[in-house]
Design an enzyme around this catalytic site. Structure first.
Site, PDB file in Angstrom:
ATOM      1  N   CYS A  86       0.488  -1.551  -0.418  1.00 12.85           N
ATOM      2  CA  CYS A  86      -0.086   0.250   0.025  1.00 12.85           C
ATOM      3  C   CYS A  86       1.047   1.215  -0.082  1.00 12.85           C
ATOM      4  CB  CYS A  86      -0.928  -0.325   1.134  1.00 12.85           C
ATOM      5  SG  CYS A  86      -1.972   0.965   0.860  1.00 12.85           S
ATOM      6  N   HIS A 203      -3.660  -6.143   1.560  1.00 16.12           N
ATOM      7  CA  HIS A 203      -3.091  -5.524   2.444  1.00 16.12           C
ATOM      8  C   HIS A 203      -2.931  -7.264   2.599  1.00 16.12           C
ATOM      9  CE1 HIS A 203      -2.292  -1.665   3.684  1.00 16.12           C
ATOM     10  NE2 HIS A 203      -3.097  -1.805   3.276  1.00 16.12           N
ATOM     11  N   GLU A 205      -1.073  -8.266   5.293  1.00 16.52           N
ATOM     12  CA  GLU A 205      -1.041  -9.242   6.894  1.00 16.52           C
ATOM     13  C   GLU A 205      -2.664  -8.735   6.995  1.00 16.52           C
ATOM     14  OE1 GLU A 205      -0.902  -6.572   4.675  1.00 16.52           O
ATOM     15  OE2 GLU A 205      -1.387  -4.213   6.459  1.00 16.52           O
TER      16      GLU A 205
END
Lengths: 234, 749, 85
Positions: A86, A203, A205
């Protein structure tokens, strides 16, 4: 094996990346302050999401001049693994470590939601546990994720197999409707020619635990680990 | 600005002070105040800072409980113990007036302020919630206010990396010209790291950190303490500009600083800026303070002491740091590119003393300024409209012939339909703790390193409180608790924001008192003490006061993250049951149905029996804990029919229909008109679904708790079908329900 | 003392969604005579240089290095002499 998560003023996904590496994947990881100049001892650097320097001027434009970035560039030249997620992707673009630029989402709005991406290249350090065409459910959260590059650059990206993920629908179809932000050729992630640097807008994560609605993103971190381990074995 | 030579009557009046209040000031000082002192008194004694019209009424709230660590009023926010050495700090605040003038910055700075209130207590902010109300969207100005407020919240909250996890939005004529923008922040702290907002230790230093002081927001506290008029538009300079990046640095620096143990006290410079932050800290610490404003970093030239003391520039804070340890604190700030300066010290004389290059420019006894602010018992009168709206019977309204159309229109209405368009602009996933995404009954935030999660919701219904402030107050608390219960969490405590009109109007004052009485009653019975909150008066537009709008932020605790529940139907063949009652025809009063379809705002608000509410909530928690049910969903705006439709479509990955049958055999006593049955908004109701095998066990739980229940039907099929006496009232495909519920809102904005 | 006004705009041909949105709004307000709207950035910089050429070359560098992104943006600037306050 040791990961490093670079913390710029305004990074806000630094801790989320740290959590996944440390608690989910049980690997060593340090936070690296943006004024650090020594990056020896790391097997992979993560440039996390967030709003470095408030996204003022342009996303990533100011962070790109942080003291740590000289070391990051040297680390990249030596073939070290760098994943920019990002805002981290935006920093890599501004630094010229990846080609192209990010402009505002077509909707002119911040978009936070689960979307789908398709694996386009499964031979990178970041995707070796996936197979080409595999579909991942993963969230995006950005204002400027509309990837832009001129025709020549896009051609080169295609030719060199540098487009790693494309936005798609749940069935894997890449279309205007499944492109959340207007990115050229539905590009969600690219790597450099050598393949050691990945920039990704979604993302991973945030999609590494079942509790959070998807663990498809975990494969990206696991691919990195496998890549490092196989290198260590040699 | 030039300092006036003399304090004239007109000057006193323009500061919002009454003659009597000015007399008190002179008594306190034993002399005439100077201009700076007049300014200081005027902001500290404004409604916004002093709560002078609400203080006595707010004493009705229960504020103690087994899990309360710091009570309401003692600090900037109440603190709740959640075990494992952890505490939750939470608070709601209104930014109605600034948002009416400049919606994007007004909302953004609202977030900034509430977040500072949380991290200055030593807590890591983990969630934002917001409660928004506007006039109807078909009006251009309302539309502008709405979209800009959302943008402001998104820009600021997203940049900070705090997820905006839940909220509510209503559209009603009453908020035309006076939107309601209430923002809530929730933080988690280690109990032993909590920091207080107080000054203590004679000689300790006062550190100023954050943005430079400018003339922006001058006198914002008094601005929020009067009605918005056309002139307010011209008062635009009173609106501040937010800098979320600076705030993020402050947030990280302050939390890092806690580990050094050199900080005694910390406070945000919110309303009334330097004046209130420093004097309140001194008051809580029973000491005096002395600052020299020539040391305050300034953004503009030629600022006089009055301006420095009253400025409301954003992203500024004060800290009390142990004497001799200032460098340790300054170094932490320096790491984060922040400049901290020593502007004064704690003294022992109980005086708030302001110097300018060593010369005294204001000198006021702290206690008199902060604690002896005037308190008023406002005259109360039951509003006349209440006797006019009472008479309502369902026979006054026509009975619709096509209920499919009615349900579609309700699902399509801005108040009921999905707010995806809004919450997708908020980063609701950052921090990777958001277990339930926006759209569920309540959000659920896991706490890393424990098995626990906290459930958070923000709720209120101005329409009910308009029809009956007392019942409306009770319902606001009860419904918030029910939302938390539906995900399986136990309600622990509330914070609140009370949005009312001008308190010097007896009708408004009456509404306020009744509403607080109702909320207090519900808090007592549901055992959810009040940990703090905010009162916003003077919410008026040219047509009069807004509907009384109590907003409740509820905290619930889930002990085991593996046992949570979601609202949507899941398995074909599951039995659908309504916990609670089917309601009465009168309970159409204040419903979305009569508002939207019949354009009426009359009748009785729904009544709530809090004992029954508690029993329903207990049953729901018990059966979720026992792992007996697959879904639980609160029945609220739009009644049973809307709630059932939502159960079919709330999960994008699990859309499934249901067959509901009010057969005369089972429901033989049911004589209600069909519209009343489908859309009444009776309280204390939860729709659950579960495998048939669990029926007997669930029945045992309901009998044990003395809760009534109705078998409504079964899950399955491609649509929602509701039959009564073998006649189909509703028959709509899931796809169509989805289209009305999800896509209408984005189309209308 | 010099004051520089820097204007940064998207390159010709690059999609400018903000410009399109503004154009749409203007047209809906009845301004039909609009063929295109482009949105850019305006940056005002006060320079302490004594020498105009030096100021100019520094400014050129600032624009290329940080203020604009050559992949997507063009820049131009005006530089004016200012008496010091």
């Amino acid at each position: 094996m040791k990961f490093g998560v670079i913390v710029f003023p305004g990074s806000n996904c630094d801790y989320d990346c740290y959590w996944v590496v440390k608690r989910i994947l049980r690997k060593k990881v340090d936070f690296i302050w943006h004024k650090e100049r020594n990056l020896s001892g790391y097997d992979c650097l993560i440039l996390p999401g967030g709003f470095s320097y408030g996204d003022y001027l342009r996303t990533g434009a100011i962070a790109r001049f942080s003291p740590v970035m000289n070391a990051v560039e040297a680390y990249a030249r030596n073939g070290g693994l760098i994943i920019g997620i990002c805002n981290g992707f935006q920093v890599l673009l501004e630094a010229g470590l990846l080609p192209g630029a990010m402009v505002s989402n077509k909707s002119l709005q911040f978009i936070c939601k689960f979307i789908y991406i398709r694996v386009e290249n499964d031979a990178t350090p970041y995707t070796n546990l996936f197979h080409k065409g595999q579909i991942l459910k993963i969230p995006i959260a950005h204002n400027e994720g509309n990837y832009y590059a001129d025709v020549k650059t896009i051609q080169a990206l295609n030719k060199n197999n540098q487009i790693v993920f494309r936005y798609c629908d749940e069935k894997g179809t890449v279309s205007k409707a499944s492109n959340p932000n207007g990115a050229k050729e539905s590009i969600a992630a690219i790597c450099n020619k050598e393949g050691n640097i990945l920039g990704i807008m979604p993302h991973p994560e945030r999609a590494s635990e079942r509790l959070l609605g998807s663990k498809d993103g975990r494969g990206i971190f696991e691919s990195i680990i496998k890549w490092i381990e196989s290198k260590e074995a040699n | 600005m030039k300092e006036p030579k003399r304090i004239t009557l007109e000057l006193i009046k323009s500061h919002g002070l009454t003659r009597e209040e000015y007399k008190r000031i002179k008594e306190i000082l034993g002399r005439e105040p100077n201009f700076t002192e007049l300014g200081i008194f005027s902001v500290m004694w404004s409604e916004h800072c002093s709560y002078k019209s609400s203080k006595l009424v707010l004493k009705l709230f229960p504020i103690t409980g087994e899990s309360i660590l710091i009570k309401a009023g003692e600090e900037n926010a109440g603190v709740i113990d959640i075990g494992d050495g952890l505490a939750v700090v939470m608070k709601v605040e209104s930014h109605n007036h600034p948002s009416a003038i400049e919606p994007e910055q007004g909302a953004a700075t609202g977030i900034g302020g509430i977040v500072r209130d949380i991290f200055t207590m030593g807590a890591r902010p983990v969630a934002l919630l917001d409660s928004l109300r506007f006039g109807p969207l078909n009006n251009g100005r309302n539309h502008y206010l709405f979209s800009k407020v959302v943008e402001g919240i998104a820009r600021y909250g997203n940049c900070l990396g705090i997820p905006t996890v839940a909220g509510e939005i209503y559209f009603d004529n009453t908020y035309e010209g006076n939107p309601v923008v209430n923002v809530m922040c929730v933080g988690i702290a280690y109990k032993e790291e909590l920091i207080k907002g107080r000054a203590s230790g004679i000689g300790n230093s006062i550190l100023y950190v954050g943005s430079d002081t400018g003339r922006d927001g001058l006198g914002g506290a008094s601005f929020a303490s009067r009605e918005l008029t056309e002139e307010s538009e011209r008062d635009r300079p009173a609106v501040q500009i937010g800098d979320p990046f600076k705030e993020k640095l402050l947030l990280e620096a302050c939390l890092e600083l806690l580990k050094t143990k050199v900080v005694i006290g910390m406070q945000d410079m919110g309303a009334a800026g330097l004046t209130s932050s420093i004097s309140e800290m001194a008051s809580r610490g029973d000491c005096g303070v002395q600052i020299d404003i020539s040391l305050v970093p300034k953004r503009e030239k030629g600022m006089i002491p009055y301006e420095v003391m009253l400025s409301e520039s954003q992203e500024r804070m004060v800290l009390i740091v142990k004497k001799g340890k200032e460098e340790i604190a300054k170094n932490v700030f320096k790491k984060w590119d922040l400049h901290a300066v020593n502007i004064g010290k704690v003294t022992n004389d109980g005086v708030f003393r302001v110097l300018d290059k060593g010369k005294i420019v204001a000198q006021i006894p702290v206690k008199a300024l902060v604690d002896d602010a005037p308190v008023y018992i406002r005259e109360k009168k039951k509003p006349r409209y209440l006797s006019q709206i009472k008479n309502f019977s369902v026979s006054q309204i026509f009975e619709p012939s096509n209920y499919n159309d009615i349900l579609k229109r309700l699902l399509n209405s801005p108040t009921i339909s999905s707010k995806q368009w809004v919450y997708r602009q908020y980063d609701h996933m950052v921090r990777t703790d958001t277990i339930l995404l926006p759209g569920a009954d309540s959000s659920l935030i896991r706490i890393k390193g424990t098995k626990k999660a906290i459930a958070l919701t923000i709720d209120g219904n101005g329409g009910y409180a308009y029809l009956n402030p007392y019942e409306g107050g009770k319902i606001a608390v009860a419904e918030a608790a029910r939302n938390v219960v539906c995900v399986g969490a136990k309600p622990l405590a509330i914070t609140n924001c009370l949005n009312f009109g001008n308190p010097t109007k007896p009708e408004v004052s009456w509404q306020f008192k009744k509403c607080v009485e109702g909320m207090a009653e519900a808090c007592r019975i549901l055992r959810t003490p009040v940990t703090g909150g905010n009162v916003s008066f003077y919410n008026e537009n040219p047509k009069g006061a807004i509907d009384p709008t109590p907003v409740v932020g509820m905290l619930g605790l889930l002990d085991d993250i593996n046992h949570y529940c979601t609202p949507n139907f899941k398995k074909k063949g599951d039995i659908v049951i309504l916990l609670g009652k089917l309601g009465r025809e009168q309970e159409l009063g204040g419903s979305e149905y009569i508002k939207l379809i019949h354009n009426l705002k009359i009748g009785e608000s729904p009544r709530i029996d809090l004992k029954e509410e508690k029993a329903v909530q207990r049953t729901c928690i018990e059966i979720i804990e026992a792992g007996l049910i697959n879904s639980a969903h609160d029945c609220s705006e739009g009644g049973l029919a809307v709630a059932l439709a939502e159960c079919c479509i709330l999960s994008p990955e699990c859309k499934i229909g249901a067959l509901i049958n009010f057969s005369p055999l089972i429901h033989h006593l049911l004589t209600m008109r069909a519209d009343a049955l489908l859309f009444n908004e009776a309280q204390s109701r939860i729709i659950i679904s579960f495998p048939p095998d669990n029926f007997a066990k669930i029945k045992d739980f309901t009998e044990k708790n003395n809760v009534s229940f109705f078998q409504l039907g079964t899950v399955g099929g491609k649509g929602l079908v509701i039959e009564r006496d073998e006649k189909k009232l509703i028959d709509i495909s899931v796809d169509e329900l989805e289209d009305y519920y999800y896509r209408s809102f984005s189309r209308s904005v | 003392m010099f004051e520089a006004e820097v204007f940064i705009t998207f390159k010709e041909g690059l999609l400018d969604p903000q410009g399109i949105a503004i154009k749409g709004a203007l047209v809906s307000l009845g301004y039909d005579n609009i063929s295109d709207v482009r949105v850019g950035k305006y940056i005002c910089i006060k320079l302490n240089n004594q020498d105009k050429d030096k100021a100019k070359s520094e400014l050129e560098e600032m624009c290329a290095k940080l203020l604009s992104n050559p992949v997507i943006e063009n820049y131009r600037y005006k530089i004016m002499e200012k008496s010091s306050e």
